[in-house]
Motif scaffolding. Structure first.
Motif, mmCIF file in Angstrom:
data_model
loop_
_atom_site.group_PDB
_atom_site.id
_atom_site.type_symbol
_atom_site.label_atom_id
_atom_site.label_comp_id
_atom_site.label_asym_id
_atom_site.label_seq_id
_atom_site.Cartn_x
_atom_site.Cartn_y
_atom_site.Cartn_z
ATOM 1 N N ASN A 784 0.835 -1.210 0.000
ATOM 2 C CA ASN A 784 0.000 0.000 0.000
ATOM 3 C C ASN A 784 0.871 1.262 0.000
ATOM 4 O O ASN A 784 0.587 2.228 -0.704
ATOM 5 N N PHE A 785 1.912 1.234 0.812
ATOM 6 C CA PHE A 785 2.850 2.358 0.885
ATOM 7 C C PHE A 785 3.514 2.597 -0.466
ATOM 8 O O PHE A 785 3.656 3.736 -0.917
ATOM 9 N N HIS A 786 3.872 1.498 -1.140
ATOM 10 C CA HIS A 786 4.514 1.627 -2.459
ATOM 11 C C HIS A 786 3.535 2.179 -3.483
ATOM 12 O O HIS A 786 3.892 3.033 -4.303
ATOM 13 N N ALA A 787 2.293 1.693 -3.453
ATOM 14 C CA ALA A 787 1.292 2.158 -4.413
ATOM 15 C C ALA A 787 1.035 3.654 -4.263
ATOM 16 O O ALA A 787 0.800 4.362 -5.243
ATOM 17 N N SER A 791 4.414 4.502 -7.094
ATOM 18 C CA SER A 791 3.530 3.713 -7.958
ATOM 19 C C SER A 791 4.198 3.300 -9.260
ATOM 20 O O SER A 791 3.823 2.293 -9.860
ATOM 21 N N ASN A 792 5.194 4.062 -9.724
ATOM 22 C CA ASN A 792 5.844 3.740 -10.994
ATOM 23 C C ASN A 792 7.165 2.992 -10.838
ATOM 24 O O ASN A 792 7.856 2.751 -11.815
ATOM 25 N N SER A 793 7.519 2.630 -9.611
ATOM 26 C CA SER A 793 8.826 2.017 -9.381
ATOM 27 C C SER A 793 8.822 0.493 -9.482
ATOM 28 O O SER A 793 9.873 -0.134 -9.468
ATOM 29 N N ARG A 794 7.633 -0.102 -9.529
ATOM 30 C CA ARG A 794 7.505 -1.570 -9.645
ATOM 31 C C ARG A 794 8.282 -2.298 -8.544
ATOM 32 O O ARG A 794 9.029 -3.253 -8.786
ATOM 33 N N LEU A 795 8.108 -1.814 -7.340
ATOM 34 C CA LEU A 795 8.799 -2.432 -6.208
ATOM 35 C C LEU A 795 8.125 -3.739 -5.813
ATOM 36 O O LEU A 795 6.905 -3.862 -5.896
#
Length: 873
Positions: A784-787, A791-795
């Motif tokens: 959720n934190f990444h999104a 959002s564009n880093s594809r972690l």
């Protein structure tokens, strides 16, 4: 009596059946009937009405791959709040009043749907889980689990989603309706994971169970788009044809037909006239009047493939002006114009402004918005400095002219602005109508031709400009006669009181677009201080523009031009040493005369870190250089403190020559200057300190240098300070601020870890196995934190056991240390979770892939943490 008895008996049966406690056949039948066709039915109707509103309010963007599920718009949900709350109340009544009915679990399911639509995720989860656990209805349980899966995907809780998928895969006898929803939800899961093949496979299975022909058409359209992007044109063509079946909306049918022709004929056709005629026929079709921008945009993309860039640009400009039903398409048009100007013309200024225009049409939530914003960062800086150079150069040139020449230039500028306004008016003027009715109007001076003044935009613009030339930019007044104005002036009334505010504030008034001479002349610098300020800005802009062109835009020639202007026009600039160094690098890269800058640095700035670097271009760098220079710095400092200035300087100079550009360079230079304060003249010490303050970027070191400079300044209140004591004091401060790290660095000299900031890095969270068990769901919260933030880093996030004592969570990948540090800082500042204590969070670190392999073998976390603190923090 007999009839009365029967009535009493029947009433008693009905009254008894109303009880929600007695579990008899009559009671169950009554409550099943009432809860189903009263509360449950009405609640279900209201929920479906809201879903229909969500669907009808959503505008499909057929130029992009359609989303599997139509996004739920919070504004629509907010406007439908009464319906949803009514549905919740009805479903709650079905539970409370009819507890023994078989519709209780179904009502809990409806409450879960209401919670889901209102974004009350935790309540929705609980409702769906309750139905799955309590319900004996297999189909209802499957339906609840599918909705729970969709919720997990919404929240990026992929670990829980994977568990749910695995559970459903083992379930038997899933009915066709649920299978359809399950495969669609699986497609949504793969869509979120950016797995195009997974989306294709899931949607392909969904079509086998779809009942609604319009929904089938939409799925087929998505499949066609995905196949087209995979380069499978034959499959794409088949699915575009299928998408036209089932009576789809006209816009979808139009795009399906357009894209089908593209993959089947347009891309492969050698008959260019046939292709262009096809686009022209689409453009001329009245049914496509709201899609003209799409037709012209697609034609532009076709012409780009043919290599006709000027025609492509012309068509894109036309597409931007055409009417359309999808505002986002305008954003994509401007983005395409930006790409062409960047890649084909290298016109970075135009690129920046096209990207600005694109962002006005593309929503911030659109994935391309973040990409555009990131691309704009460099271009914004480029355009700022280019425009500042142009403006300041012009103003400085004008300041060198006489007053008469300045006035003549201002008049010429106003005249050019008048011509521009006339040209714009002519461009906006509608073409003449050659119809009989218009000709009759023109004959009576009422047509759209030039004979009728108020229908002629050019004539009106010319009239306004002529008025401005004669009378100036005066306000329009109700009573304009001179005698009336004089009378008002004599009676003490303010003539401005009769101004027609609607006329003077009209933004379209050409008079408001014309500057007056006084305003223009006021912008020209009149004093030496004004000219100095403009020159300081020019100095900065030439330098920064040279850096942007060299490092970011890879425009070596233009970078050299700007840096040469800097060193030529501003010979006393503090940025000159670094400019020489950049020119050295640029000329070396292009195979030019880079040795001239080696000579200039040695002659003009023998003590600069850049001079040491060009004198020893093969010097070691990176981890080894930093460690060795740290060791040498410690030795040189000890010698300085003990009064052995000669030996200390020898070590400093040899270190700067061998390791010229490390994080220790500026403190080594400052230590060398401190030696000057001991063994050289006062003027030499002062001169070196002033040069150091101008060139050094470390704010802490600059402050130390300023403190050393204070006793040397010709001010009475500073004259009494003792130079030696001041230098000693600041050397102690230098020691405190810099030498503390030396003991750590000494420990790291033999460290197995190596610093390589360009290597791929990962982020690591370490905890005990017991803490890891309590942290179930942490992966989802991280997703959720990444999104939200990346959002564009594809972690990606995963966990593993390092050994018996430590379990680790890994976030990856980061292309280099800078990206990893950016994530680390954001994580430490913004990530909050009840599953991750502050102590565990504070122990987080990032590490290169190579070092992680070493760490995974050694298991020595403390050794790496010392390395991490020394080099990354």
């Amino acid at each position: 009596m007999r009839l009365t008895s029967r009535l009493i008996f029947i009433c008693s049966i009905f009254l008894g059946s109303c009880s929600s406690e007695r579990n008899t056949f009559t009671n169950r039948a009554f409550h099943n009937l009432t809860s189903h066709y009263n509360a449950y039915y009405l609640a279900d109707v209201k929920i479906n009405e809201v879903l229909k509103e969500v669907k009808s309010n959503y505008k499909e963007d057929y130029t992009q791959v359609l989303p599997v599920f139509i996004p739920i718009d919070s504004a629509t949900i907010q406007s439908s709040n009464e319906k949803l709350e009514s549905a919740r109340e009805l479903a709650s009544k079905a539970i409370e009043w009819h507890r023994i009915s078989k519709w209780v679990d179904d009502s809990y399911y409806l409450i879960g749907k209401v919670d889901y639509l209102e974004a009350q995720s935790d309540d929705a989860k609980n409702a769906f889980k309750y139905v799955n656990v309590k319900s004996k209805d297999r189909d209802l349980r499957h339906k609840a689990l599918i909705n729970l899966l969709r919720l997990y995907v919404d929240l990026n809780q992929f670990e829980d989603a994977n568990f749910t998928i695995d559970y459903l895969s083992k379930e038997s006898k899933i009915n066709e309706e649920n299978r359809y929803e399950l495969y669609r939800t699986l497609a949504y899961y793969y869509e979120k994971r950016r797995d195009r093949s997974g989306v294709i496979g899931a949607l392909d299975k969904a079509t086998e169970y779809a009942q609604d022909k319009k929904e089938t058409s939409r799925i087929n359209f998505i499949l066609a788009q995905l196949y087209q992007r995979e380069g499978l044109d034959a499959l794409a063509f088949d699915y575009y044809k299928k998408a036209q079946e089932g009576n789809p909306p006209y816009e979808r049918s139009f795009f399906a037909q357009l894209y089908a022709q593209q993959v089947a004929e347009l891309n492969a056709s050698k008959d260019l006239r046939k292709v262009r005629n096809y686009y022209e026929s689409l453009y001329a079709d009245q049914k496509n009047k709201d899609l003209k921008d799409v037709v012209v945009y697609e034609r532009a993309l076709f012409e780009e493939k043919q290599g006709d860039i000027p025609l492509t640009v012309s068509l894109l400009h036309q597409a931007a002006k055409e009417p359309g039903s999808n505002p986002r398409l305008k954003g994509y048009i401007y983005q395409k114009l930006a790409d062409i100007n960047f890649n084909e013309f290298k016109d970075y200024r135009a690129t920046k402004y096209y990207l600005d225009s694109a962002l006005t049409f593309i929503k911030a939530s659109d994935p391309s918005a973040a990409q555009i914003a990131q691309q704009k960062e460099t271009l914004d800086q480029y355009v700022f400095h280019v425009e500042r150079i142009q403006q300041n150069d012009s103003l400085l040139f004008l300041s060198s002219l006489s007053k008469e020449e300045q006035t003549a230039v201002a008049n010429q500028f106003i005249k050019s602005e008048e011509e521009r306004l006339l040209a714009e008016a002519k461009a906006k003027e509608k073409p003449k109508n050659s119809g009989i009715f218009d000709n009759l109007l023109a004959f009576a001076d009422r047509g759209s031709g030039s004979s009728f003044y108020f229908d002629n935009a050019v004539a009106m613009q010319q009239g306004a400009i002529t008025f401005y030339r004669t009378w100036g930019n005066r306000p329009l007044q109700d009573n304009w006669r001179r005698s009336a104005v004089n009378f008002q002036g004599n009676t003490g009334n303010n003539p401005q009181a009769t101004v027609d505010s609607t006329a003077t504030t009209d933004e379209n008034n050409p008079l408001n677009q014309l500057p007056d001479i006084e305003t223009l002349l006021a912008q020209i610098p009149q004093t030496a201080e004004d000219r100095k300020s403009l020159n300081q800005e020019l100095e900065e802009s030439y330098f920064e523009l040279g850096k942007v062109l060299y490092f970011d835009l890879k425009e070596i020639e233009r970078s050299i031009d700007n840096l040469e202007v800097l060193v030529r026009e501003y010979p006393n600039s503090s940025k000159k040493p670094e400019a020489y160094y950049l020119l050295y690098l640029a000329q070396k890269e292009r195979g030019g005369n880079f040795q001239q800058y080696v000579g200039r640095l040695n002659r003009e700035y023998p003590d600069s870190q850049y001079t040491y670097s060009v004198n020893n271009p093969e010097a070691a760098s990176g981890n080894i250089a930093y460690l060795q220079s740290s060791k040498n710095y410690e030795q040189a400092y000890d010698l300085y403190y003990n009064g052995n200035f000669g030996e200390s300087r020898r070590i400093i100079r040899s270190t700067l020559e061998e390791y010229p550009l490390t994080r220790n360079t500026e403190r080594l230079l400052l230590l060398d200057i401190m030696i000057s304060g001991k063994v050289e003249s006062r003027e030499r010490f002062k001169e070196r300190l002033e040069a150091y303050i101008e060139n050094t970027k470390d704010a802490g070191l600059v402050e130390l240098a300023r403190n050393m400079l204070k006793p040397l300044l010709p001010k009475e209140d500073l004259a009494s300070l003792n130079q030696a004591d001041s230098t000693a004091l600041d050397s102690a401060n230098l020691n405190l601020s810099l030498k503390d790290s030396v003991s750590t660095e000494k420990k790291l000299l033999d460290s197995p870890f190596k610093l390589d900031e360009n290597q791929t890095h990962i982020m690591v969270l370490v905890m005990s196995p017991e803490e890891a068990e309590k942290a179930v769901g942490l992966v989802g919260e991280l997703e959720n934190f990444h999104a939200k933030n990346f959002s564009n880093s594809r972690l990606r996030t995963g966990n593993m056991n390092m050994n018996r004592e430590n379990a680790i969570y890994i976030i990856s990948p980061f292309t280099n240390a800078e990206k990893a540090k950016e994530y680390y800082l954001k994580f430490m500042e913004n990530f909050e979770s009840a599953k991750l204590s502050k102590e565990l969070k504070d122990q987080a670190f990032f590490i290169s892939i190579e070092n992680f392999q070493i760490l995974n073998r050694s298991k020595n976390l403390e050794e790496y943490r010392a390395f991490f603190e020394a080099y990354y923090q």
